[in-house]
Design a protein around this motif. Structure first.
Motif, PDB file in Angstrom:
ATOM      1  N   ASN A  86       0.757  -1.499  -0.096  1.00  0.00           N
ATOM      2  CA  ASN A  86      -0.291  -0.426  -0.059  1.00  0.00           C
ATOM      3  C   ASN A  86       1.296   1.068  -0.048  1.00  0.00           C
ATOM      4  O   ASN A  86       1.611   1.313   1.043  1.00  0.00           O
ATOM      5  CB  ASN A  86      -0.855  -0.192   1.309  1.00  0.00           C
ATOM      6  CG  ASN A  86      -2.443  -0.653   1.227  1.00  0.00           C
ATOM      7  OD1 ASN A  86      -3.010  -0.196   0.265  1.00  0.00           O
ATOM      8  ND2 ASN A  86      -2.667  -1.246   2.142  1.00  0.00           N
ATOM      9  N   TYR A  87       1.350   1.395  -1.099  1.00  0.00           N
ATOM     10  CA  TYR A  87       1.666   2.755  -1.232  1.00  0.00           C
ATOM     11  C   TYR A  87       0.920   4.355  -2.220  1.00  0.00           C
ATOM     12  O   TYR A  87       1.401   3.908  -3.545  1.00  0.00           O
ATOM     13  CB  TYR A  87       3.207   2.673  -1.844  1.00  0.00           C
ATOM     14  CG  TYR A  87       4.420   3.909  -1.122  1.00  0.00           C
ATOM     15  CD1 TYR A  87       4.314   5.190  -1.265  1.00  0.00           C
ATOM     16  CD2 TYR A  87       5.592   3.301  -1.357  1.00  0.00           C
ATOM     17  CE1 TYR A  87       4.765   5.692  -0.817  1.00  0.00           C
ATOM     18  CE2 TYR A  87       6.108   4.468  -0.973  1.00  0.00           C
ATOM     19  CZ  TYR A  87       6.084   5.882  -1.061  1.00  0.00           C
ATOM     20  OH  TYR A  87       7.432   6.571  -0.914  1.00  0.00           O
ATOM     21  N   TYR A  88       0.147   4.570  -1.916  1.00  0.00           N
ATOM     22  CA  TYR A  88      -0.716   5.198  -2.512  1.00  0.00           C
ATOM     23  C   TYR A  88       0.404   6.263  -3.525  1.00  0.00           C
ATOM     24  O   TYR A  88      -0.612   6.776  -4.629  1.00  0.00           O
ATOM     25  CB  TYR A  88      -2.083   5.824  -2.028  1.00  0.00           C
ATOM     26  CG  TYR A  88      -3.693   4.843  -1.093  1.00  0.00           C
ATOM     27  CD1 TYR A  88      -2.962   3.507  -1.608  1.00  0.00           C
ATOM     28  CD2 TYR A  88      -4.320   5.183  -1.124  1.00  0.00           C
ATOM     29  CE1 TYR A  88      -3.900   2.775  -0.801  1.00  0.00           C
ATOM     30  CE2 TYR A  88      -5.387   4.218  -0.267  1.00  0.00           C
ATOM     31  CZ  TYR A  88      -5.092   2.886  -0.863  1.00  0.00           C
ATOM     32  OH  TYR A  88      -6.204   1.991  -0.578  1.00  0.00           O
ATOM     33  N   GLU A  89       1.271   6.894  -3.543  1.00  0.00           N
ATOM     34  CA  GLU A  89       1.011   7.998  -3.898  1.00  0.00           C
ATOM     35  C   GLU A  89       1.510   7.578  -5.346  1.00  0.00           C
ATOM     36  O   GLU A  89       2.128   7.871  -6.582  1.00  0.00           O
ATOM     37  CB  GLU A  89       2.943   8.114  -3.247  1.00  0.00           C
ATOM     38  CG  GLU A  89       2.245   9.446  -2.520  1.00  0.00           C
ATOM     39  CD  GLU A  89       2.515   7.970  -0.716  1.00  0.00           C
ATOM     40  OE1 GLU A  89       1.962   7.351  -0.951  1.00  0.00           O
ATOM     41  OE2 GLU A  89       2.518   9.456   0.398  1.00  0.00           O
ATOM     42  N   PHE A 175       6.107  12.890  11.436  1.00  0.00           N
ATOM     43  CA  PHE A 175       6.584  12.631  10.517  1.00  0.00           C
ATOM     44  C   PHE A 175       5.576  13.105   8.999  1.00  0.00           C
ATOM     45  O   PHE A 175       4.800  12.765   8.845  1.00  0.00           O
ATOM     46  CB  PHE A 175       6.525  10.905  10.829  1.00  0.00           C
ATOM     47  CG  PHE A 175       7.053  10.422  11.533  1.00  0.00           C
ATOM     48  CD1 PHE A 175       8.531  10.039  12.001  1.00  0.00           C
ATOM     49  CD2 PHE A 175       5.767  10.279  12.380  1.00  0.00           C
ATOM     50  CE1 PHE A 175       8.895   9.747  13.243  1.00  0.00           C
ATOM     51  CE2 PHE A 175       6.007   9.553  14.329  1.00  0.00           C
ATOM     52  CZ  PHE A 175       7.988   9.138  14.052  1.00  0.00           C
ATOM     53  N   GLU A 176       6.137  13.334   7.529  1.00  0.00           N
ATOM     54  CA  GLU A 176       5.917  13.601   7.085  1.00  0.00           C
ATOM     55  C   GLU A 176       6.556  12.835   5.903  1.00  0.00           C
ATOM     56  O   GLU A 176       7.993  12.235   5.786  1.00  0.00           O
ATOM     57  CB  GLU A 176       6.374  14.671   6.449  1.00  0.00           C
ATOM     58  CG  GLU A 176       5.281  14.882   5.265  1.00  0.00           C
ATOM     59  CD  GLU A 176       5.361  17.469   4.975  1.00  0.00           C
ATOM     60  OE1 GLU A 176       5.599  17.643   6.312  1.00  0.00           O
ATOM     61  OE2 GLU A 176       5.936  16.894   3.866  1.00  0.00           O
ATOM     62  N   THR A 177       5.865  12.010   4.534  1.00  0.00           N
ATOM     63  CA  THR A 177       6.715  11.118   4.287  1.00  0.00           C
ATOM     64  C   THR A 177       7.013  12.222   2.800  1.00  0.00           C
ATOM     65  O   THR A 177       6.409  13.395   2.190  1.00  0.00           O
ATOM     66  CB  THR A 177       5.736  10.387   3.222  1.00  0.00           C
ATOM     67  OG1 THR A 177       5.371   9.476   4.074  1.00  0.00           O
ATOM     68  CG2 THR A 177       6.121   9.575   2.020  1.00  0.00           C
ATOM     69  N   TYR A 178       7.487  12.023   1.984  1.00  0.00           N
ATOM     70  CA  TYR A 178       8.398  12.730   0.560  1.00  0.00           C
ATOM     71  C   TYR A 178       7.312  12.440  -0.683  1.00  0.00           C
ATOM     72  O   TYR A 178       6.434  11.559  -0.690  1.00  0.00           O
ATOM     73  CB  TYR A 178       9.350  11.428  -0.673  1.00  0.00           C
ATOM     74  CG  TYR A 178      10.523  12.588  -1.384  1.00  0.00           C
ATOM     75  CD1 TYR A 178      10.983  13.849  -0.888  1.00  0.00           C
ATOM     76  CD2 TYR A 178       9.264  12.061  -2.631  1.00  0.00           C
ATOM     77  CE1 TYR A 178      11.509  14.171  -2.945  1.00  0.00           C
ATOM     78  CE2 TYR A 178       9.796  12.461  -4.074  1.00  0.00           C
ATOM     79  CZ  TYR A 178      10.781  13.004  -3.809  1.00  0.00           C
ATOM     80  OH  TYR A 178      11.557  13.880  -5.252  1.00  0.00           O
ATOM     81  N   TYR A 179       7.211  14.274  -0.946  1.00  0.00           N
ATOM     82  CA  TYR A 179       6.294  14.281  -2.323  1.00  0.00           C
ATOM     83  C   TYR A 179       6.812  14.879  -3.211  1.00  0.00           C
ATOM     84  O   TYR A 179       6.867  15.436  -3.534  1.00  0.00           O
ATOM     85  CB  TYR A 179       4.776  15.162  -0.764  1.00  0.00           C
ATOM     86  CG  TYR A 179       3.286  14.918  -2.339  1.00  0.00           C
ATOM     87  CD1 TYR A 179       2.899  14.685  -2.946  1.00  0.00           C
ATOM     88  CD2 TYR A 179       3.723  16.879  -2.408  1.00  0.00           C
ATOM     89  CE1 TYR A 179       1.818  14.876  -2.969  1.00  0.00           C
ATOM     90  CE2 TYR A 179       1.544  16.951  -3.117  1.00  0.00           C
ATOM     91  CZ  TYR A 179       1.572  15.944  -3.537  1.00  0.00           C
ATOM     92  OH  TYR A 179       0.442  15.926  -4.220  1.00  0.00           O
TER      93      TYR A 179
END
Lengths: 321, 209
Positions: A86-89, A175-179
């Motif tokens: 699951n990696y919706y990006e 926390f924040e994911t790269y976008y």
């Protein structure tokens, strides 16, 4: 007079030719339709196996960590772990993420750690890979009702946090994911607000089970699993274990989290694995362990009750789900 | 004398039959060689559900294609399309009973009460059963054409329910259910427009008189 009889006999197709042409057309239609139907099925069916592209992590030391796996629990294969994400990006199709994340650039990479800390710092990927790491074999339970057993490589988040010296007023970690829309093809249509954000309470973040993973099966993480560095919180549903982290911020309030923003009635801040509190659309009492035929009972705190239950003493899990 | 291709009902039937079974055969083949992906239960559940919707949409496509393109030969094949929808829906129900309920059939009722998307799916399946039962020539004769046709208009509600059921289970990316919804809106909208126009014509005729 019947108009058909006006056609000169020379223009009437001989029956043999007519039947031959008919046979040819039928064959073409058979072949064409079967290829179309089969092709459509193939297009929507799961992709074939994924290959390991990671490199060895040199800093792995022998772990003193005691795995709490039952005798009947097997570690999932690399293909299972890296072929169902699951990696919706990248895609909302779990079997398509690996291919879509293939060219994701994870080096150079840096993680900015700041907020309520004494020594804010930007860690380069090379700093993170230099940290002394160990293998941790954890259960991984997705909120969707499937689970795996995964041999992560990483180091406790507490170790990284101690390097930046958290201030006493810090109560939570965000926390924040790269976008990046250019690198992440599905980021615009995933149906959730991005960048992906997550959060933990300070005591959860400092817990020795909470891991920053840089690898899998002894090698650096595949892109689809959250390369180059991700969080792993084994007693919480998988979506808490945020991938491809670029930012860690210590705060004094509960940070927003992507799935509870998207659907607050279904996903809470804590999201501890709990067989007694169902998700509105599916039961959490059981899980499908990938690679097994039947289903198994889901364990309280995903089997880590002895280690983490004290964090939640007195909490009402129906309210703080 | 040979019939033309568009009149060759036997050929149409065979074509639909084989193509309708093909996904099932391929799925069986993939199961046999262990290529149903990392989570076969999830894949088979989704695939049978989507196939049900595909065949429901195909049955709804028959009338517009007949009226707009004059493909009247399609009418004869609609029953087979509908039966395929029922066939895949039965498969879908079996995957639910096997993988979601672990064959604990006693828990189905409470599950229907508890989870709305299951209730919507079950409702649509329940409506399909009488249509499948009355799909024989004998039943058409017994019911009479008009009543039979009226009963089989339940297909509209079955399809709406099926698409809604799909939409309700999706976590965030509703692209596929919305595509189905768009197609169904067009196909049912066509019928609404046609019946409104007919009603207006009737009124107009009445006024002239």
């Amino acid at each position: 007079m019947n108009p058909i009889s006006k056609i000169p006999s020379s223009e009437i197709t001989p029956e043999e030719t007519f039947l031959n042409r008919r046979f040819f057309m039928k064959t073409a239609i058979w072949a064409g339709s079967a290829v179309a139907t089969g092709g459509m099925y193939r297009a929507f069916s799961p992709r074939s196996d994924v290959k390991s592209t990671g490199s060895e992590i040199a800093t792995v030391v022998d772990s003193t960590f005691q795995s709490s796996l039952g005798a009947d629990e097997k570690v999932n294969s690399f293909g299972e772990i890296a072929g169902y994400n699951n990696y919706y990006e990248f895609s909302t199709d779990k079997s398509a993420v690996a291919a879509k994340a293939k060219d994701f650039v994870t080096d150079p990479w840096s993680v900015e750690v700041g907020g309520l800390v004494g020594k804010p710092r930007v860690f380069g990927l090379e700093d993170l890979l230099k940290m002394e790491s160990e293998e941790r074999v954890y259960r991984f339970r997705c909120v969707e009702g499937w689970s795996m057993v995964i041999p992560w490589v990483g180091f406790p988040l507490a170790k990284l946090l101690s390097l930046v010296e958290p201030r006493s007023e810090a109560t939570h970690v965000a926390f924040e994911t790269y976008y990046d829309l250019k690198q992440m093809p599905d980021a615009g249509s995933a149906g959730i607000d991005l960048p992906y954000v997550e959060g933990l309470r300070m005591d959860e973040a400092m817990h020795p089970l909470t891991l920053l993973a840089t690898g899998l099966y002894g090698k650096t993480l595949p892109n689809q699993n959250g390369a180059p560095i991700r969080l792993v919180v084994p007693w919480k549903y998988g979506f808490k274990s945020i991938k491809s982290v670029v930012k860690i911020t210590l705060t004094n309030r509960e940070p927003p989290t992507t799935w509870s923003l998207a659907n607050p009635g279904e996903y809470g801040f804590y999201s501890n694995v709990n067989p007694k509190v169902d998700h509105p659309r599916w039961s959490q009492a059981k899980e499908r362990r990938i690679g097994e035929a039947g289903s198994r009972e889901t364990l309280m705190f995903n089997g880590y009750e002895a280690q983490v239950a004290h964090l939640y003493a007195g909490m009402n899990f129906e309210e703080d789900f | 004398m040979a019939v033309t291709l568009s009149q060759d009902g036997r050929f149409h039937r065979q074509l639909i039959f084989i193509n309708g079974l093909l996904p099932m055969v391929l799925m069986g083949f993939d199961a046999w060689r262990g290529k149903l992906g990392v989570n076969p239960a999830e894949f088979v559940t989704r695939a049978t559900g989507v196939m049900t919707l595909v065949f429901l949409v195909l049955t709804l496509l028959v009338t517009p294609l007949r009226k707009l393109l004059g493909w009247n030969w399609l009418l004869k094949q609609r029953r087979l399309l509908g039966l395929f929808a029922f066939f895949y829906c039965c498969g879908h129900l079996l995957t639910y009973l096997a993988f979601d309920r672990d064959w604990q059939l006693g828990t189905v009722f409470e599950d229907v009460v508890k989870r709305r998307f299951i209730a919507v799916g079950m409702f649509s399946f329940a409506l399909m059963v009488p249509l499948a039962v009355t799909s024989t020539n004998a039943m058409i004769k017994k019911l009479g054409g008009a009543r039979w046709a009226q009963l089989h208009r339940l297909t509209y509600y079955i399809t709406i329910g099926g698409v809604l059921h799909y939409y309700m289970i999706v976590k965030s990316d509703a692209t596929y259910p919305l595509w189905f919804a768009a197609v169904v809106v067009v196909l049912l909208g066509y019928r609404v427009v046609v019946s409104l126009r007919k009603a207006r014509e009737r009124v107009a005729v009445g006024v002239e008189r």
